[in-house]
Enzyme design. Sequence first.
Site, PDB file in Angstrom:
ATOM      1  N   ARG A 123      26.739  17.204  49.820  1.00 34.90           N
ATOM      2  CA  ARG A 123      27.385  17.342  51.135  1.00 34.90           C
ATOM      3  C   ARG A 123      27.221  18.730  51.739  1.00 34.90           C
ATOM      4  NH1 ARG A 123      29.340  14.889  47.534  1.00 34.90           N
ATOM      5  NH2 ARG A 123      30.194  12.811  47.631  1.00 34.90           N
ATOM      6  N   THR A 124      27.526  19.750  50.943  1.00 32.70           N
ATOM      7  CA  THR A 124      27.546  21.105  51.505  1.00 32.70           C
ATOM      8  C   THR A 124      26.143  21.511  51.971  1.00 32.70           C
ATOM      9  OG1 THR A 124      29.360  21.604  50.000  1.00 32.70           O
ATOM     10  CG2 THR A 124      28.296  23.478  51.062  1.00 32.70           C
TER      11      THR A 124
ATOM     12  N   LYS B 194       9.872  34.119  37.699  1.00 31.61           N
ATOM     13  CA  LYS B 194       8.964  35.186  37.213  1.00 31.61           C
ATOM     14  C   LYS B 194       9.744  36.463  36.938  1.00 31.61           C
ATOM     15  CE  LYS B 194       5.347  33.621  40.403  1.00 31.61           C
ATOM     16  NZ  LYS B 194       4.658  34.074  41.637  1.00 31.61           N
TER      17      LYS B 194
ATOM     18  N   ARG C 183      25.425  29.236  47.235  1.00 27.41           N
ATOM     19  CA  ARG C 183      26.281  28.604  46.200  1.00 27.41           C
ATOM     20  C   ARG C 183      25.771  29.092  44.849  1.00 27.41           C
ATOM     21  NH1 ARG C 183      28.043  22.397  45.636  1.00 27.41           N
ATOM     22  NH2 ARG C 183      29.474  23.176  47.221  1.00 27.41           N
TER      23      ARG C 183
ATOM     24  N   HIS D  45      35.719  28.195  47.854  1.00 27.83           N
ATOM     25  CA  HIS D  45      34.786  27.363  48.641  1.00 27.83           C
ATOM     26  C   HIS D  45      35.338  27.315  50.064  1.00 27.83           C
ATOM     27  CE1 HIS D  45      31.932  24.465  49.772  1.00 27.83           C
ATOM     28  NE2 HIS D  45      32.170  23.493  48.911  1.00 27.83           N
TER      29      HIS D  45
HETATM   30  C1  NCD Z   1      32.936  20.525  45.708  1.00 25.00           C
HETATM   31  C2  NCD Z   1      32.173  21.674  45.110  1.00 25.00           C
HETATM   32  O1  NCD Z   1      30.994  21.565  44.784  1.00 25.00           O
HETATM   33  O2  NCD Z   1      32.785  22.692  45.033  1.00 25.00           O
HETATM   34  N1  NCD Z   1      32.220  19.635  46.444  1.00 25.00           N
HETATM   35  C3  NCD Z   1      31.874  19.941  47.707  1.00 25.00           C
HETATM   36  O3  NCD Z   1      31.376  20.995  47.990  1.00 25.00           O
HETATM   37  N2  NCD Z   1      32.118  19.010  48.639  1.00 25.00           N
HETATM   38  C4  NCD Z   1      33.880  19.878  44.809  1.00 25.00           C
HETATM   39  C5  NCD Z   1      33.542  19.703  43.384  1.00 25.00           C
HETATM   40  O4  NCD Z   1      32.419  19.782  42.952  1.00 25.00           O
HETATM   41  O5  NCD Z   1      34.493  19.414  42.674  1.00 25.00           O
END
Ligand code: NCD
Length: 289
Positions: free
Chosen positions: A36-37, A64, A86, A115
């Site tokens: 999703r993100t 590398k 991320r 997040h």
């Molecule tokens: C979450 C994440 O990856 O932090 N999902 C998201 O971004 N929608 C929730 C999770 O993985 O638990």
Amino acid sequence: MSATEILQIFALADTNYEMSSPGKIIANVFYEPSTRTRLSFELAAKRIGADVITFEPETSSEKKGEGTQDTALTLQALGANVIVVRHPQWSIPKIISGFVNRCNVINAGDGSNEHPTQALLDLYTMKQQLGRIAGLHVGIVGDVHHSRVAHSLYPALAKMGAKTTLIGPKHLVSSRPGPYVSYDLDAKLPELDVCYVLRAQKERYHVSDEALRAGMRVTENFNHLSRYKLTNERAEKLPPHAIVMHPGPMNRGVEIDSSVADSPRAWPIQAQVTNGIKVRSALLHWLLT
Ligand code: NCD
């Protein structure tokens, strides 16, 4: 972000600012899995007319031996205006923001720390579904300790005037001071406007899906967590107007039963995903202009 800034983002999400940033470059840098993100940042960027470049750690020069600092400087030299990061480790997005001087850096999830854009889209969804945020009572249920979603959501709810109760086993909810805490889901359900179910962060426990579904006593932690699953019987204890939310990905049968996940009460879970595009477009627009 302040409550005022959050409301500015929401106002933008509701207005027509599409294609406002032609030629800007958004770099998606994901060191952890995401559906999703990552996809919603990509769509959000396209919606404001920006170009998207995707850094794949597994096929990059980091294989590398190149470090994060040089990756960040390379993305900046390629013209990235925003780096969306991320990472499994805490604070890496913040550290990257110290390496660059011409890019904005957005935290798309750093380990079990925070997040923030998920919190934004969650608040936006609550406002959309229930008409307000201030005064709502939100129960955040499950593995709070490991959840970056929870760690961003409850301070954001407090800023917006909502009440939060963290609900789960003692050792998984009492990690941070601030909101109310309860170990009794059944008792709290009738008080909630929003029942926000967290994913059981199974990768932190190293157990298989099958083991979780079978409710195996793999670890003491999971044994406790399975007692907080949102079943149909429990969902019926919520007030009629209350909604069920989940950040995804859902582990059906682990933290939430399929019958609840597919019920009208949980339709906001799909709205969360769709709203992710709107809110992230608004955020990118806000940063770039
Ligand atoms: C979450 C994440 O990856 O932090 N999902 C998201 O971004 N929608 C929730 C999770 O993985 O638990």
